[in-house]
Motif scaffolding. Sequence first.
Motif, short mmCIF file in Angstrom:
data_model
loop_
_atom_site.label_atom_id
_atom_site.label_comp_id
_atom_site.label_asym_id
_atom_site.label_seq_id
_atom_site.Cartn_x
_atom_site.Cartn_y
_atom_site.Cartn_z
N UNK A 155 12.60 83.78 81.71
CA UNK A 155 13.16 83.77 80.36
C UNK A 155 12.29 84.62 79.44
N UNK A 190 14.05 76.36 72.24
CA UNK A 190 15.48 76.02 72.18
C UNK A 190 16.16 76.42 73.48
N UNK A 191 15.72 77.53 74.07
CA UNK A 191 16.32 77.93 75.35
C UNK A 191 15.97 76.91 76.43
N UNK A 206 15.31 73.79 75.99
CA UNK A 206 16.08 72.57 75.76
C UNK A 206 17.47 72.70 76.37
N UNK A 207 18.05 73.89 76.23
CA UNK A 207 19.42 74.00 76.73
C UNK A 207 19.44 74.16 78.25
N UNK A 208 18.35 74.68 78.84
CA UNK A 208 18.38 74.78 80.31
C UNK A 208 18.09 73.44 80.96
N UNK A 209 17.72 72.44 80.16
CA UNK A 209 17.53 71.12 80.75
C UNK A 209 18.80 70.61 81.41
N UNK A 210 19.93 71.09 80.92
CA UNK A 210 21.20 70.62 81.46
C UNK A 210 21.70 71.49 82.61
N UNK A 211 20.95 72.55 82.91
CA UNK A 211 21.44 73.49 83.92
C UNK A 211 20.99 73.08 85.31
N UNK A 212 21.76 73.54 86.30
CA UNK A 212 21.38 73.27 87.68
C UNK A 212 20.45 74.38 88.15
N UNK A 213 19.28 74.44 87.55
CA UNK A 213 18.33 75.48 87.91
C UNK A 213 17.90 75.25 89.36
N UNK A 263 21.65 82.03 79.61
CA UNK A 263 21.36 82.17 78.18
C UNK A 263 21.73 83.57 77.72
N UNK A 280 25.69 78.59 82.77
CA UNK A 280 24.39 78.03 82.42
C UNK A 280 23.44 79.06 81.89
N UNK A 303 8.62 73.03 75.08
CA UNK A 303 9.77 72.35 75.67
C UNK A 303 10.61 71.63 74.62
N UNK A 359 10.98 79.77 85.95
CA UNK A 359 12.09 80.01 85.03
C UNK A 359 11.56 80.44 83.66
N UNK A 407 20.94 78.91 71.47
CA UNK A 407 20.64 77.48 71.55
C UNK A 407 20.16 76.92 70.21
N UNK A 436 19.60 82.45 88.35
CA UNK A 436 18.34 81.73 88.20
C UNK A 436 18.52 80.54 87.24
N UNK A 437 19.50 80.64 86.36
CA UNK A 437 19.76 79.52 85.45
C UNK A 437 20.68 78.49 86.07
N UNK A 438 21.16 78.75 87.26
CA UNK A 438 22.03 77.79 87.91
C UNK A 438 23.46 78.28 88.04
#
Lengths: 442, 259, 344, 213, 194
Positions: E175, E152-153, E155-162, C123, C121, E34, E171, C324, C115-117
Motif C-alpha cells: 500500500x 484509513x486504508x 481500516x478498510x482492508x480489515x474487511x478484505x480477504x487479504x 483501494x 476489496x 491501524x 500488505x 476510505x 493482494x487486497x483479496x
Amino acid sequence: MVSFLSFRHGVHPPDEKELTAKLASRRMPFPKEVVLPLSQHLGAPAKSIVRVGDRVERGDLIAEATAAISAPVHSSVSGVVQEIGFWPHPSGAQTPAIRIEVAPYSPQVPRPRLVPDWQTLETKDISEAIRRAGIVGLGGAAFPAAAKMTPPKENPIDVLLVNGCECEPYLTADHRMMVEQPARVFFGIRILLKALGIRRARIGVEANKPDALAALSAACPSDLEVSVHALPVKYPQGAEKMLIKALTDREVPSGKLPSSIGVLVQNVTTVAMIGEVFETGLPLIERIVTVSGRGISKPGNWIIPFGTKIRDILEVCGGLTSDAQEVVLGGPMMGLAQGNLDTPILKGTGGVLALTRAECKTKNTYPCIRCGHCLEACPIFLNPQMLGNLAKAERYEEMLDYHLNDCMLCGCCSYVCPSNIPLSQLFLVSKTYLRKNPPRKS
Amino acid sequence: MSDPATLHDTAHAVPPPPLTQDVSTVKLVFTLVFAGVIAGVLLVFAFHATLPAIEAHKAEVLRAAIGEVLKGPARYETLYVLPEGISATLPSGAREKDFEKVFYGFDAQDTPIGFALVAMGPGFQDQIKLIFGFDPRAGRLLGIKVLESKETPGLGDKIEKDASFRTQFEGIAAPLLGVKKGEKSAENEIEMITGATISSRAVVRNLNQAVTRLQPLLLAYLDAQAKVGTTQEESNPKATASTPNRVVPVDADLRSAAP
Amino acid sequence: MTPTPHSQPIQVMAAPHFKGPDSTPQIMWSVVASLCPVIAASIYFFGPSALLVILASCAGAIVTEWAFVRSGPRTLFDGSGMITGVLLGLTLPPGFPLWMAFVGGAFGIGFGKMIFGGLGQNIFNPALLGRAFLQAAFPVAITTWSASGEAWAGSWWHLRGDNFALPLMSPHVVDTLTGATPLGFMKFEHTATSNLDLLLGSVNGSIGETSGLVILVSGAYLAWKNFLNWRIPASIFLSVAGIASVLHAIDAARYPSPIFMLFSGGLMLGAVFMATDMVTSPVTNRGCWIFGIGIGFLVVSIRIWGGLSEGVMYAILLMNALVPFINRITQPRVFGTSVKVRSL
Amino acid sequence: MRKSTAQEDLLRGIWRENPVLVQVLGLCPTLAVTNTVENSLVMGIATFAVLLGSSFFVSLFKRFIPNEIRISVYILIIATFVTVAEMCLEALVPEVHKALGAFIALIVVNCIILGRQEAFAAKNTVWRSVLDAIGSGLGFILAMLMMGSLREVIGYGTFLGIPLFGDSYEPWVVMILPPGGFLTLGVILLTLGYVEERRRANRVSAMSAQERA
Amino acid sequence: MMSELVWIFFSAMVVNNFTLVLFLGLCAFMGVSSRVETALRMGAANIFVLVLTSISAWALNRFVLEAAPYLRIISFIIVIASLVQIVEMVIKKVSPTLFRQLGIYLPLITTNCAILGLAIFQTNRGYGFWEGLFFALGAGAGLTLALVLMASIRESTEFSDVPSIAKGTGLVLIIAGSLSLAFMGFAGLLSGGA
C-alpha cells in the motif's frame, strides 16, 4: 391526486398485485383441524385456559393474555381441543399451540355476543375491549393494538394515521378490505378517535389502488376530520416511520416510538377489525389473506380462520404449480419462507405466497463492490455496506455505532445488492446476537 | 505492530530491569558527564584525524567544478556578493559563510576567463544546484555542471550525466530558451532531454535567473576593477596577479552560495 | 404431529425473496460493453497498434488473475479483470511495446487488486495503478506519442511505434514520427489545439483518451443504467471547468480555456470510466461529490502548477487513497437522528 | 528461559531473527539508500560498525550505567560512533557519503541499534554482545544487499556499476524511485512469507502422513 | 520570499513527502497506522515536536555548532530527547486529557527518524528561521497526511480477504508503495510552470 409527500430512498420491486387485486374476498371452506399457536403477536405468549377434550365454539377465549404487551387467543372454529403441545410456528421454531378438530357438520356460527356500546364507553374501556378482542396489528408486526393506545402522558397523540399502503408485492388483503368494507374502516377510525380524544385522522394509500382510494373517499363521513391521501408507489411506503414521514413530514427519533412525536399508526385492516368488534362483538378470529404468487394455480383473496394450515389453504387454491420454489407467509420482501406446509397462518399473516424458481432464483454471491446501491436504497439512511462488513467480521457491538437498532429489516439493501449479499439476513443475525449478548455499557 | 505500546517495546526490546536501589543524582550526573567527556574526546580526535582529507576533497571538488565550467583556469579568485556589490574582501567582522560567492577565473596568461556562478532552484524532485561559467561582458555561458540534484534516475539525471545536453550551454548567450529536441532554430535555444522536459527546463530557468540577478553586479564589479586596474597598473602592475588565490572550505562556500 | 412431506423440494431462504435486477458480473460486463465504442474509435484513430496494446494489457491482467484465483473463489469470469485490462490499454500510447503493456496489466491486477483479496476489496483503481507503475518504470516509452492525423505519414495499417520490442528490451523510437499531446503543446510549447479536433479525437494521445464524444455517450448509457454514479463525472467536470474558467479569466494567455481542459488528455476517460469504478470510489453520494471535486482540483493543479503535463491518473489515484477517509467522514445521517454516527 | 549458546548469538541475527526481514526494524535506511549496491553496502557496513562499537561499549560499561539514564547514555554512545562513522565515510568515500546524505546521521535513530543495546548488550558479557552485534549487523548488511542488488539490477541493469544485460536493456526506473523501495521490500517479505507458508504446509502434511502410517 | 516559503511547505508535504518519498518516520508509519484516531493524534504530536525541533536546530546551528560542527548529531539527538521529555511534562501539567491521548506516542517520537531527519536536512540546506519553520510544518503535515491515509486504508482492508502471506507488513508495504506511486504525481509541483 398523488401526494408528493413521501420518504427518501426505498426501492421499486415489481408489484404483482394484478393477480388478485380485482378478486373479491371469499370465505374459505373450514379445514378439518386448525392449530392456534399461543404466540401470534409480539410480546409475551398467551396462556391456554382449555384442556384436551374441551368443546369450544367459534370466538371462545381459549388462551388469555399474560402481560401488558400480550394478546388473548380465541378459537377460530367450533370444535374439540385435540392437543396442547408444540407445533411448527411460521418463525421456524416449535412453539406451544392448541390443536382443535373442527366439528363436522357444525354451522360454525359464533355464540350471540354482547356488543359494547362505544358511545358510552370511556377511553380505557374502549382499549380494554380492543385488548380483550385479541386485536393485534394486522400489517405484519402483530403488535397488540391496545398497547399502542395508552401513550405516555407527556406526549399526547394529535393525529391518527391509518396505513393502507400495503407496499409488499402480491399482497391485496388490505386492498380488498378497503374496497369491500370502507364503512367499517371509518367506523373503526371513529372509535379510535374517540378513544384517543382527538379529531384528526389521515389515511395513506399507495396510488396503485385507485379503487380503494375511490371507495374510501366515497365512504368518508362528513363529520370526521379524515383525509385520504394517495402516496407514491414505493417500497417500504407502509413501514411505520416511512408512512409518518410521508403523511406528516415528521421523523420518528431514533430509538423512540411514534407516540413520542404525537402519532398513532394503525393498519387499515386492524382499524376495520376494531370496527367489527364494536359492531358484532366478535373477537379477532379470521381475516382476509391473499393467496397468490406465480407458483399457485388459483390465486385469490380469502377470508381464512387463523390456525388454518398452509397445506389446506394451498389445496383449496389448486395446489402449487410445478415450478414453485418457495412458500412464503407474508410479502416477498419481509415474509418468512416456510419449509413445513403444516405451519398454520397467524393473525399477522396477510398473504400466503408461492414463488416460482424464476422469481427467487438463487444467484451467486459476489464480494461487495462498494457500489453504494444499498445506501441509496435504505429508507433509514443506514450504511448497510459498512454494517454488512462489520456483521461478516462478527464485530457486532460496533454495529450499534452505525445504528443497527434503527434497521427494520425491510430488505431494501438485499434487494438492490448486485453482489447478492444477504444483508438483511446478516442484520437479523446480528440483532439476535446482540439481544442475547447485550453489550456492556462502557 | 498495531498497538503503539508493543511498538515501544520492540524499539526498546525488553522492559527495563527492576529498580533495585535509589541511585544518587550525583552519580547520574557524574555518569553522564563522564560519558559526555569520553564522547567529546573521541569526536575531537576523529574530527581532527579526518578533517584534512575531507577539506582536501571538498577543495578538490570545487576546483574541479570551477575548472570544468571555466575550461581549465590557471587560478581563480573568490569574490563575495555583498549588498552594496561584489567585492574581493569582506567587511570586517562579517563571516564569510553568510555571503554568496562567485569565482573569478584567469588563464595561464592571467587574462580573465570569466566567472563561475552558482545557481540553485527547484527542479522536478528537489533543489537543483548548478555551477556555471559566465562571461558577463559578452553575456555568454562558458559551461555548466550540476553539483547537486535528486532528479529521476535514468531520466531527469541526464541533466547531470548526458554530456550532449551539457555541452549545448557552452558559448551561447543568455537568456536561454528551451525547445523540443530537434527543433533548435536559434543560437540561444537549448534542446530539452526527451522525457525529462521539466528537469531540463528547470536548469534553463535557474541559469536565466542567476544571470539576470548577477550579471549587473558582475558588470559593475568589472567596471570598478577596470578603473582600479588602470590606476593601479601604473603604480603596481602585478597587483591583481599577486593577490593570493584564496582557497576556502568548499562546503561553506557552496552552501552559502545559494541565492 | 409429524408433517407430511411435500411432493416437491421447497427452498427456505431469508427475506427478501425478491431480488433486484442487477448483478455484479452484469455490471462489469456492461462496462466492458460500453467500452467497445471507445475501443472502436481508438482503432479507427491509431490502427492495429491500438488493438494490440489493449489485447496485451488484457492478457497481462487476465493471466495474473488466473494465477491468483486458481485456488480461491472464482471471480475470474465476472469481467472485472477484463475492465482493468481494457482501461489500462486505453491509457497507453499506441506505439507502446506490448511486453510493457503486459507487465502493466499484471502489476495492476497483482498489486492493485489480488493482494487486497480480489474483486471489490482493492483501494486503488488497478488499471491506473498499473499505468502509474508503467509511468514510473518506463517514463520515456510511455510518453512517446506517435503522430496522428495529418502528421501521420504512414498508412492505417502501419504500427504506430515499436510495439513488438523484445521483452525487457528498449523500443526503437524514430523521432520524426512522434508528436506531443495537446497538453504537452500547451504546457511546453504554449500552443493551442483546435477544440473540434479535441472533441472528435484527431489528436495525439493515449489510445482511448482522444475521443471525448464517444466516451461521453458510453458514460451516459452507464449512468442511465445506474452502473456508475453520475455525481462523480459531474463533479469532476464542474470543478475542472470552474477552476479553469476562473484562471482563464485572470490570465487567458497563461491558463488554457475550460473547454480545452475538459476535452484534452485523459480527463474524459478518467472521469467517466476510472473515477467511477465502484470499488474505488466513495459509497456515499456526498462522498462522491467530495471525491469528484478533489479530482478536479488535483487535475488542474498538476496540469498547471505541477511538473507533469497530465495529472488525471495521479489525481484519481490520490483521491482513491482518500476514499476510505471520505467514507468515514460522510456517513449518512440516519433517519431520526441529527448527529453523525461517529465523529473523529 | 534457556541460555543461548555463543553460536546462537552469532547466527540468530543473520537469518532467523533478521532485524529487517523478520523483525521489520530499521526500515528507513533499508528503503532510502538501497538504490545501488554500493550505497547499500556502505550503509550496511557503517551501521554494522556503529552497532559493533556501541554494543561493545554498552556491555563493557553496563555496570556503571544507572538504569534511569541508560537510554540517554546509549544514545550518546551511538551518536558518538555515528559521528565518527560519518567523518570516516566523508574522508574515505566522499562520493558515497554525498549519495547517502542525511541518512548516515540517521543511523542514530535506527531502531536496530538501540534495540540490540536494550535487548542484549545491556545484559550480557562483552564477548556475547559483540557476537550478537556481528550477527545482527551481518543480517542488516544481508538485507541491504538483497534490496540493493534487486533494485540496482532491475533498475539500472547493472551490478556495482557493471552493465549486465547489454545496451538495449530497458531499465525499470521505478525500482530506484521511492515506490520501488516499498515494493521491493514488500515483494521480498511476501516471498519469504510464501516460502515459510509452503514449508509449514509441507511439514504439516508430512506429519499427518506419518501419523497415518 | 513568500513563494519560496510556500514551495518549501508543499515540497516537504507532498513532493518530497517525508514518509512516502524520503522514508522518514517509517516506524511510526508502520506501527501507529491501524486506526485513524491514533494516526491523527500521532500526526498532531509529530507536528508539534517537529516545529520545536526546527526552532531548536536553527538556534543550535546559529549559536553553537559553528564552533564545533562535529557535535551536530549528538547535540541534535540530545536536544530532541530533552524536548520530547519537556513537552511530555508540560502537556501532563497543562492538559491531562491531551496527555492521555498523546502520552504513549511522545516517547516514540524521540526515535522517530523524521525528527532528527528534519534537523539534519534543515542544516544541510542552510535554511533560516522561517524557512525551517515552514519546512517543519510541511513535513509534519506530510507525515500526518501519510499516516491518516494509511490508517484509513488499513481500516478498510480489515474487511478484505487479504491472502494470508500478505497480512501485516507485506500488505502495508505494498500500500505504501502504491501511495508513493500516486504521490509521484506531485513531482515538480510549483516548479514546472515557467
